[in-house]
Design an enzyme around this catalytic site. Structure first.
Site, short mmCIF file in Angstrom:
data_model
loop_
_atom_site.label_atom_id
_atom_site.label_comp_id
_atom_site.label_asym_id
_atom_site.label_seq_id
_atom_site.Cartn_x
_atom_site.Cartn_y
_atom_site.Cartn_z
N LYS A 205 3.31 11.76 6.68
CA LYS A 205 2.23 11.48 7.96
C LYS A 205 2.89 12.28 9.13
O LYS A 205 2.56 13.59 9.36
CB LYS A 205 2.46 9.91 8.28
CG LYS A 205 1.89 9.14 7.10
CD LYS A 205 0.31 9.27 7.18
CE LYS A 205 -0.29 8.08 6.08
NZ LYS A 205 -1.59 8.43 5.57
N PHE B 246 0.62 -1.21 -0.07
CA PHE B 246 -0.01 -0.22 0.08
C PHE B 246 0.91 1.27 0.12
O PHE B 246 1.66 1.58 0.67
CB PHE B 246 -1.07 -0.13 1.36
CG PHE B 246 -2.02 1.34 1.22
CD1 PHE B 246 -2.97 1.03 0.27
CD2 PHE B 246 -1.40 2.53 1.66
CE1 PHE B 246 -3.88 2.19 0.31
CE2 PHE B 246 -2.39 3.72 1.74
CZ PHE B 246 -3.46 3.40 0.99
N ASP C 31 9.32 2.86 1.28
CA ASP C 31 8.33 3.71 1.72
C ASP C 31 8.02 3.69 3.36
O ASP C 31 7.37 2.74 3.80
CB ASP C 31 6.87 3.39 1.10
CG ASP C 31 5.87 4.15 1.27
OD1 ASP C 31 5.81 4.74 2.29
OD2 ASP C 31 4.63 4.21 0.65
#
Length: 738
Positions: free
Chosen positions: A259, A145, A230
């Site tokens: 984030k 993801f 990532d």
């Protein structure tokens, strides 16, 4: 919980009517937040165990971040990258320094940073690797993801993410996450990069086998392929290290962050990489209007500083170990597996129960979390969460599961699922390694005496009154200690003594050795400085024999007295560091950067306990023996905050003054110079075996078993991981830190 108000119903109804249904929110309406707590329109309080997928790692409305936001917004917020700004350079310099990479390209949302990485990897493939035009391929893991843009969705393996959004961008091939042979088979001459999460978040906090990342790094080096990680969710302290890849001692070629970079206030992301990759961009080849804005840069820089100043990486490591232990101890037929790292844990439930229903029930009881894939419940609280709040949330989760067991689980189901759960847990546990025993270093006491006074224990006059007897006692005690270690299976390397260096025998002060790298001491007192060259020469012989890999000097302007003030805690994944007496406080940051592990600085205030090892001892089972009066109030609070009270053993003044805390733990054996009946009983109750070796002569210098011993084989890495580029360029990086 009382029924929700009409105001909440109206808010849910309004949002449902005007917002596209691309989310299915938990039915709460949140209005405000502070720290780890959120509040709804009715004023009900909820414990946030989700932290917006790691975006709120600092907690809600952190005062320093709010101030950074408002101060900068009052000056200038957005100018576009058409101009320089006063905040961007400082932010990117700090970030690249933390990553050990060269340059960064800022953007807004995380998917934008992933798209940046894809473009960078392809351009490198064409311009550097010389892949034929339009043939470059990027390898991605099944179950990945990385966002929801069209390109990224195109290489997802989740059917619901892809349905009716094609045609998709070509140029991606898949491999099985955690399977190095699958990756090896997928690489071709057109492969320019491997793009992967070090831990798959949306897939359910899936942790690869130990050593997998190190194998990926080696394979990418072998096949001349970029490794791009990532870490949008896993980075910035979430897993108990600044970045998840640091658990295996590697470094990627490119790193994607987001984030938590925005401090829970703004969407901020970055692609950080080597100059070889970044210098391929030129004006016009990429852009982002809001990326790297003055406002974003100011908030992101403060977000990084807060993580450092508040020790949030160490909190994540210590409280994450506690979270993992508590969840793993839950006995429920509904739990199939518990997996994760740091404050990022997934609990996989038996498919006979709906994880969504469990999450909704938790929300009704004041705990907010989120399910994924119908069977996994995620725990990712703010790194600032208190231990009490975390324990309360776990208690509510355990009680909620019991309700579902009573409602839906039959005795036959329980008998079938429990063994599966245990088997899954065993499969996810770290692999055991077979070693020939602990590797220790000791320095012979041939010339030991108390000839000067640099701490309250030392009195040359008392030593001289019975010098020969004390020397004999020292030799006997040292020999008994060495014999004890060898009986316990340890291998002991002996450093030769040298006339004029009586304190050389206190070997723990010579260096900190972790991951086969020795960080040498730099003594505060001139009486001990002659030891430094002697120690370095001995470590050179250890390196020549292959017992360590590298030797690093402490910065010239700092003092550091080795393992005496830097104690590795493998259970919590942190190094406890002492400062204020013999070692400088900034050494905590130097150690953290060099070894890529979190450090917990503790101020020492009692001159009798001048090294951390005199007042804090980490035991193999996760217990800690400590003497509270040796520490400042803040240091005591830090210890209590990070260590489960059931794991703390408070030494009495009498034990501490007999140097009982200055002990060595090898497995279940605790080797001490003294133990009162109360301390011996406390250790025995926890499963330890106590061996007392009298070391009275050394006590006259303020040292005991730990001071006389240096552990050479401590490792922060996984069982099969190998040291990567970070170890090889350690001296250069240390100079940058200093």
């Amino acid at each position: 919980m009382s029924p929700r108000s009409a105001a909440i119903d109206r808010a849910i109804d309004l949002e449902s009517r005007v917002a596209a249904p691309n989310y299915q929110p938990i039915p709460v309406v949140l209005q405000s937040g502070r720290g780890e707590w959120l509040f709804d329109l009715d004023g009900r309080r909820y414990l946030d165990l989700m932290s917006a997928y790691s975006a709120v790692s600092h907690g809600h409305a952190h005062p320093r971040l709010i101030k950074a936001l408002t101060d900068q917004a009052a000056q200038v917020a957005v100018t576009s990258r058409a101009y320089h700004s006063a905040t961007l350079g400082a932010f990117l310099q700090h970030l690249t320094g933390l990553c050990g990479l060269d340059k960064a390209l800022p953007s807004s949302g995380g998917a934008e940073a992933v798209e940046t990485a894809i473009k960078a990897a392809r351009r490198w493939g064409y311009r550097v690797k010389k892949i034929a035009p339009d043939q470059a391929e990027i390898l991605v893991a099944r179950g990945n993801f990385h966002g929801r843009s069209t390109t990224i969705t195109g290489f997802s393996t989740e059917p619901s993410y892809r349905a009716d959004f094609g045609p998709f961008t070509p140029g991606f091939r898949h491999f099985d996450f955690g399977d190095i042979e699958s990756l090896r088979a997928a690489i071709t001459e057109n492969t320019c990069a491997v793009l992967m999460e070090p831990i798959q978040g949306e897939a359910g906090i899936v942790v690869p086998p130990d050593g997998f990342l190190a194998e990926v790094r080696a394979l990418c080096n072998e096949r001349r392929v970029l490794l791009i990680l990532d870490e949008i969710q896993s980075g910035l302290g979430r897993t108990g290290r600044w970045f998840a890849y640091q658990h295996e001692g590697i470094r990627p070629d490119g790193l994607i962050l987001g984030k938590a970079l925005g401090g829970g206030l703004l969407p901020v992301s970055c692609f950080v990489a080597t100059s070889e990759i970044m210098d391929l961009f030129e004006p016009g080849s990429h852009g982002s209007t809001f990326g790297g804005s003055p406002l974003a840069a100011a908030v992101a820089l403060e977000a990084l500083r807060v993580i450092e100043d508040e020790g949030l990486v160490a909190r994540s490591a210590a409280l994450g170990a506690h979270l993992m232990a508590r969840l793993s101890e839950l006995v429920s037929p509904l739990i199939r597996q518990v997996r994760g790292r740091g404050l990022w844990v997934g609990v996989e439930l038996d498919p006979t129960v709906s994880a969504r229903e469990v999450v909704e029930q938790l929300a009704q009881r004041g705990v907010l979390t989120k399910d994924t894939h119908g069977t996994v419940i995620r725990f990712a609280p703010a790194l600032t969460i208190s231990r009490d709040a975390l324990d309360w949330g776990i208690d509510v989760f355990a009680d909620t599961l019991r309700q579902f067991e009573t409602a839906g689980a039959s005795s036959s189901t329980r008998s079938q699922t429990l063994p599966v759960r245990l088997a899954a847990r065993q499969a996810s546990a770290p692999r055991a390694t077979t070693t020939a025993g602990p590797q220790l270093m000791m320095s012979a006491p041939d010339h030991f005496e108390v000839s000067y006074r640099i701490n309250p224990w030392m009195d040359p006059a008392q030593w001289k009154s019975s010098a020969e007897q004390l020397r004999r006692q020292a030799g006997h005690g040292w020999g008994s200690l060495k014999d004890m270690y060898e009986r316990l299976g340890a291998r002991v390397e002996i450093q030769a003594a040298q006339p004029g260096l009586p304190d050389l025998v206190f070997t723990a002060n010579a260096a900190l050795v972790l991951d086969r790298t020795a960080l040498l001491a730099r003594f505060r007192h001139p009486e001990r400085r002659e030891e430094q060259s002697h120690d370095r020469a001995f470590f050179e012989t250890l390196r020549a024999r292959g017992l360590i890999d590298s030797i690093v000097e402490t910065p010239d302007d700092l003092h550091f007295e080795g393992a005496g003030d830097a104690i590795w805690d493998s259970g919590r994944g942190v190094i406890w560091t002492g400062w204020g007496q013999r070692s400088s406080r900034p050494m905590a940051g130097v150690i953290a950067r060099l070894f890529s592990v979190p450090t917990v600085p503790l101020e020492l205030i009692d001159p009798r306990f001048y090294h951390l090892d005199t007042c804090l001892c980490v035991l193999s089972g996760g217990d800690i023996v400590y003497y509270p009066a040796a520490f400042s109030k803040q240091a005591r609070e830090t210890i209590v905050d990070l260590v489960d009270p059931n794991r703390l053993i408070e030494a009495s003044a009498a034990d501490a003054e007999h140097l009982a805390v200055n002990s060595v733990c090898l497995g279940e054996q605790v080797v001490m110079c003294h133990a009162s009946d109360a301390l011996r009983c406390a250790l025995t109750e926890r499963g330890y075996q106590v061996s007392v070796v009298p070391l009275d002569s050394f006590n006259r210098s303020g040292g005991s078993a730990f001071c006389l011993t240096l552990r050479l084989d401590h490792t922060s890495r996984s069982s099969t991981g190998r040291r990567g580029p970070q170890a090889q360029d350690a001296p250069a990086r240390l100079r940058r830190v200093a």
